[in-house]
Design an enzyme around this catalytic site. Structure first.
Site, PDB file in Angstrom:
ATOM      1  N   ALA A  78      14.933  77.230  53.281  1.00 38.15           N
ATOM      2  CA  ALA A  78      13.953  77.023  54.356  1.00 38.15           C
ATOM      3  C   ALA A  78      12.560  77.485  53.982  1.00 38.15           C
ATOM      4  CB  ALA A  78      14.407  77.758  55.609  1.00 38.15           C
ATOM      5  N   ASP A  79      12.406  78.185  52.865  1.00 38.19           N
ATOM      6  CA  ASP A  79      11.117  78.710  52.456  1.00 38.19           C
ATOM      7  C   ASP A  79      10.521  77.812  51.372  1.00 38.19           C
ATOM      8  OD1 ASP A  79       8.916  80.320  52.068  1.00 38.19           O
ATOM      9  OD2 ASP A  79       9.978  81.740  50.781  1.00 38.19           O
ATOM     10  N   VAL A  80      10.203  76.597  51.751  1.00 40.56           N
ATOM     11  CA  VAL A  80       9.667  75.623  50.787  1.00 40.56           C
ATOM     12  C   VAL A  80       8.242  76.024  50.443  1.00 40.56           C
ATOM     13  CG1 VAL A  80       9.159  73.203  50.372  1.00 40.56           C
ATOM     14  CG2 VAL A  80      11.156  73.843  51.721  1.00 40.56           C
ATOM     15  N   HIS A  81       7.990  76.156  49.175  1.00 39.13           N
ATOM     16  CA  HIS A  81       6.663  76.531  48.718  1.00 39.13           C
ATOM     17  C   HIS A  81       6.425  75.897  47.347  1.00 39.13           C
ATOM     18  CE1 HIS A  81       8.770  79.414  46.130  1.00 39.13           C
ATOM     19  NE2 HIS A  81       9.467  79.705  47.204  1.00 39.13           N
TER      20      HIS A  81
END
Length: 82
Positions: A78-81
Site C-alpha cells: 500500500a506504500d507505493v512510492h
C-alpha cells in the site's frame, strides 16, 4: 507476503516483475533477510532508459502489476512510492 506475491506473479503469468527471495534461515522475529534489488525510480525516465529501451512500458507493467495485486492477492503493497 513475499512468497504469496511470488506465487501471484507466477499464477498471473507476469514474468517482467521480480520479487526478492527471502532467506528464513537467516531471518528472525525482527530481521528479514532477502535479496537486494537495484533499480531506478520509475518517475525518472532518463534513469530507467539506462536499462530498458521502453521506460513507458516498464511503468505501465509496474502499475498494472500493482493494480492486479490489489485485486488478486490477500495482501498488497500500500506504500507505493518511486
Amino acid at each position: 507476503n513475499m512468497a504469496e506475491f511470488r506465487a501471484f506473479l507466477s499464477k498471473s503469468g507476469i514474468s517482467d516483475v521480480v520479487c526478492p527471495r527471502t532467506y528464513p534461515e537467516a531471518s528472525g522475529k525482527r530481521i528479514l533477510t532477502m535479496d537486494r534489488l537495484y533499480g531506478k525510480p520509475l518517475v525518472d525516465l532518463d534513469s530507467v532508459r539506462s536499462y530498458t529501451s521502453n521506460p513507458e512500458a516498464t511503468l505501465i507493467t509496474a502499475l498494472n502489476t500493482w493494480t492486479a495485486s490489489v485485486v488478486g492477492c490477500n495482501s498488497f503493497h500500500a506504500d507505493v512510492h518511486a
